[in-house]
Write a protein that holds these residues in place. Sequence first.
Motif, PDB file in Angstrom:
ATOM      1  N   ASP A  70       0.851  -1.195   0.000  1.00 59.87           N
ATOM      2  CA  ASP A  70       0.000   0.000   0.000  1.00 59.87           C
ATOM      3  C   ASP A  70       0.886   1.245   0.000  1.00 59.87           C
ATOM      4  OD1 ASP A  70      -1.715   2.133   0.582  1.00 59.87           O
ATOM      5  OD2 ASP A  70      -2.907   0.963   1.998  1.00 59.87           O
ATOM      6  N   PRO A  71       1.183   1.815  -1.179  1.00 60.99           N
ATOM      7  CA  PRO A  71       2.120   2.940  -1.243  1.00 60.99           C
ATOM      8  C   PRO A  71       1.724   4.141  -0.381  1.00 60.99           C
ATOM      9  CG  PRO A  71       1.587   2.161  -3.444  1.00 60.99           C
ATOM     10  CD  PRO A  71       0.687   1.436  -2.485  1.00 60.99           C
ATOM     11  N   GLU A  72       0.441   4.446  -0.306  1.00 62.04           N
ATOM     12  CA  GLU A  72       0.008   5.588   0.495  1.00 62.04           C
ATOM     13  C   GLU A  72       0.280   5.367   1.983  1.00 62.04           C
ATOM     14  OE1 GLU A  72      -4.160   7.750   1.605  1.00 62.04           O
ATOM     15  OE2 GLU A  72      -3.857   7.206  -0.492  1.00 62.04           O
ATOM     16  N   LEU A  73      -0.066   4.208   2.475  1.00 57.56           N
ATOM     17  CA  LEU A  73       0.163   3.895   3.889  1.00 57.56           C
ATOM     18  C   LEU A  73       1.663   3.786   4.181  1.00 57.56           C
ATOM     19  CD1 LEU A  73      -1.323   3.424   6.514  1.00 57.56           C
ATOM     20  CD2 LEU A  73      -1.401   0.990   5.941  1.00 57.56           C
ATOM     21  N   ASP A  74       2.411   3.217   3.248  1.00 56.86           N
ATOM     22  CA  ASP A  74       3.859   3.115   3.398  1.00 56.86           C
ATOM     23  C   ASP A  74       4.472   4.514   3.528  1.00 56.86           C
ATOM     24  OD1 ASP A  74       6.397   1.983   3.521  1.00 56.86           O
ATOM     25  OD2 ASP A  74       6.530   1.619   1.374  1.00 56.86           O
ATOM     26  N   ARG A  75       4.029   5.443   2.689  1.00 56.61           N
ATOM     27  CA  ARG A  75       4.525   6.834   2.776  1.00 56.61           C
ATOM     28  C   ARG A  75       4.153   7.463   4.115  1.00 56.61           C
ATOM     29  NH1 ARG A  75       3.366   6.719  -2.722  1.00 56.61           N
ATOM     30  NH2 ARG A  75       1.235   7.421  -2.415  1.00 56.61           N
ATOM     31  N   ARG A  76       2.953   7.183   4.593  1.00 57.22           N
ATOM     32  CA  ARG A  76       2.518   7.759   5.874  1.00 57.22           C
ATOM     33  C   ARG A  76       3.395   7.275   7.022  1.00 57.22           C
ATOM     34  NH1 ARG A  76      -2.969   6.751   9.139  1.00 57.22           N
ATOM     35  NH2 ARG A  76      -2.597   8.262  10.774  1.00 57.22           N
ATOM     36  N   VAL A  77       3.656   5.978   7.085  1.00 56.22           N
ATOM     37  CA  VAL A  77       4.489   5.431   8.158  1.00 56.22           C
ATOM     38  C   VAL A  77       5.920   5.940   8.031  1.00 56.22           C
ATOM     39  CG1 VAL A  77       5.478   3.301   9.099  1.00 56.22           C
ATOM     40  CG2 VAL A  77       3.040   3.427   8.585  1.00 56.22           C
ATOM     41  N   THR A  78       6.434   5.970   6.819  1.00 51.97           N
ATOM     42  CA  THR A  78       7.787   6.495   6.597  1.00 51.97           C
ATOM     43  C   THR A  78       7.881   7.944   7.045  1.00 51.97           C
ATOM     44  OG1 THR A  78       8.150   4.966   4.767  1.00 51.97           O
ATOM     45  CG2 THR A  78       9.553   6.918   4.837  1.00 51.97           C
ATOM     46  N   ASP A  79       6.850   8.742   6.742  1.00 47.65           N
ATOM     47  CA  ASP A  79       6.829  10.148   7.160  1.00 47.65           C
ATOM     48  C   ASP A  79       6.784  10.267   8.680  1.00 47.65           C
ATOM     49  OD1 ASP A  79       6.441  13.098   6.708  1.00 47.65           O
ATOM     50  OD2 ASP A  79       4.518  12.635   7.688  1.00 47.65           O
ATOM     51  N   LEU A  80       5.951   9.476   9.329  1.00 47.49           N
ATOM     52  CA  LEU A  80       5.881   9.511  10.798  1.00 47.49           C
ATOM     53  C   LEU A  80       7.237   9.187  11.411  1.00 47.49           C
ATOM     54  CD1 LEU A  80       2.471   7.681  11.326  1.00 47.49           C
ATOM     55  CD2 LEU A  80       2.979  10.054  11.976  1.00 47.49           C
ATOM     56  N   GLU A  81       7.892   8.164  10.885  1.00 52.53           N
ATOM     57  CA  GLU A  81       9.193   7.760  11.422  1.00 52.53           C
ATOM     58  C   GLU A  81      10.267   8.815  11.144  1.00 52.53           C
ATOM     59  OE1 GLU A  81       8.332   2.959  11.258  1.00 52.53           O
ATOM     60  OE2 GLU A  81       9.413   3.886   9.589  1.00 52.53           O
ATOM     61  N   ALA A  82      10.219   9.437   9.975  1.00 50.47           N
ATOM     62  CA  ALA A  82      11.186  10.496   9.659  1.00 50.47           C
ATOM     63  C   ALA A  82      10.967  11.720  10.541  1.00 50.47           C
ATOM     64  CB  ALA A  82      11.079  10.881   8.185  1.00 50.47           C
ATOM     65  N   ARG A  83       9.704  12.072  10.753  1.00 48.50           N
ATOM     66  CA  ARG A  83       9.413  13.209  11.628  1.00 48.50           C
ATOM     67  C   ARG A  83       9.853  12.922  13.063  1.00 48.50           C
ATOM     68  NH1 ARG A  83       3.392  13.772  10.508  1.00 48.50           N
ATOM     69  NH2 ARG A  83       3.448  14.962  12.440  1.00 48.50           N
ATOM     70  N   ALA A  84       9.689  11.690  13.506  1.00 45.61           N
ATOM     71  CA  ALA A  84      10.139  11.319  14.850  1.00 45.61           C
ATOM     72  C   ALA A  84      11.652  11.440  14.954  1.00 45.61           C
ATOM     73  CB  ALA A  84       9.691   9.908  15.188  1.00 45.61           C
ATOM     74  N   ALA A  85      12.354  11.001  13.926  1.00 43.35           N
ATOM     75  CA  ALA A  85      13.820  11.084  13.937  1.00 43.35           C
ATOM     76  C   ALA A  85      14.297  12.530  13.968  1.00 43.35           C
ATOM     77  CB  ALA A  85      14.396  10.372  12.719  1.00 43.35           C
ATOM     78  N   ALA A  86      13.517  13.422  13.374  1.00 40.20           N
ATOM     79  CA  ALA A  86      13.905  14.831  13.323  1.00 40.20           C
ATOM     80  C   ALA A  86      13.365  15.641  14.502  1.00 40.20           C
ATOM     81  CB  ALA A  86      13.418  15.459  12.015  1.00 40.20           C
ATOM     82  N   ALA A  87      12.519  15.037  15.307  1.00 42.96           N
ATOM     83  CA  ALA A  87      11.903  15.760  16.430  1.00 42.96           C
ATOM     84  C   ALA A  87      12.970  16.232  17.413  1.00 42.96           C
ATOM     85  CB  ALA A  87      10.890  14.872  17.142  1.00 42.96           C
ATOM     86  N   THR A  88      12.715  17.410  17.976  1.00 48.40           N
ATOM     87  CA  THR A  88      13.677  17.982  18.924  1.00 48.40           C
ATOM     88  C   THR A  88      13.311  17.706  20.379  1.00 48.40           C
ATOM     89  OG1 THR A  88      12.505  20.087  18.850  1.00 48.40           O
ATOM     90  CG2 THR A  88      14.366  19.802  17.324  1.00 48.40           C
ATOM     91  N   ASP A  89      12.150  17.078  20.594  1.00 49.11           N
ATOM     92  CA  ASP A  89      11.817  16.715  21.976  1.00 49.11           C
ATOM     93  C   ASP A  89      11.286  15.286  22.013  1.00 49.11           C
ATOM     94  OD1 ASP A  89       8.570  16.932  22.566  1.00 49.11           O
ATOM     95  OD2 ASP A  89       9.226  18.178  20.881  1.00 49.11           O
ATOM     96  N   ALA A  90      11.524  14.624  23.105  1.00 48.44           N
ATOM     97  CA  ALA A  90      11.220  13.203  23.256  1.00 48.44           C
ATOM     98  C   ALA A  90       9.721  12.923  23.182  1.00 48.44           C
ATOM     99  CB  ALA A  90      11.791  12.679  24.567  1.00 48.44           C
TER     100      ALA A  90
END
Length: 114
Positions: A70-90
């Motif tokens: 599911d490309p759309e869902l795959d992009r959503r999860v990838t985006d969530l994980e990338a945003r978490a990696a870039a987050a400045t607070d825990a």
Amino acid sequence: MTTATPASGPVPPMPEYTPQALRAAIAAHAPALLADFDAAWRRQIADAYDIAPIPAFMARWWGEYALARDPELDRRVTDLEARAAAATDAETARKLLDEASRIRHELRDLEPGE
């Protein structure tokens, strides 16, 4: 792990819940996952003297395929994980990863044909 997305079009149904059917679905709809699937099978299952690891193997790869098909869902999860990696607070990172984890766990509950 390589993330794979099928060609545009409808999301293919989940296969029968067997290693053979799952491998065939990965080969057909998410071929970029195939080498990792085969390597994991050889490492975790093929040379084992009992079948105890198969349920955990299937749960993991069932979810991986469900996401990759599911490309759309795959992009959503990838985006969530990338945003978490870039987050400045825990706390922000935790919330984003919790959402990605929730999606991944829900995918493991899909039935064949869904």
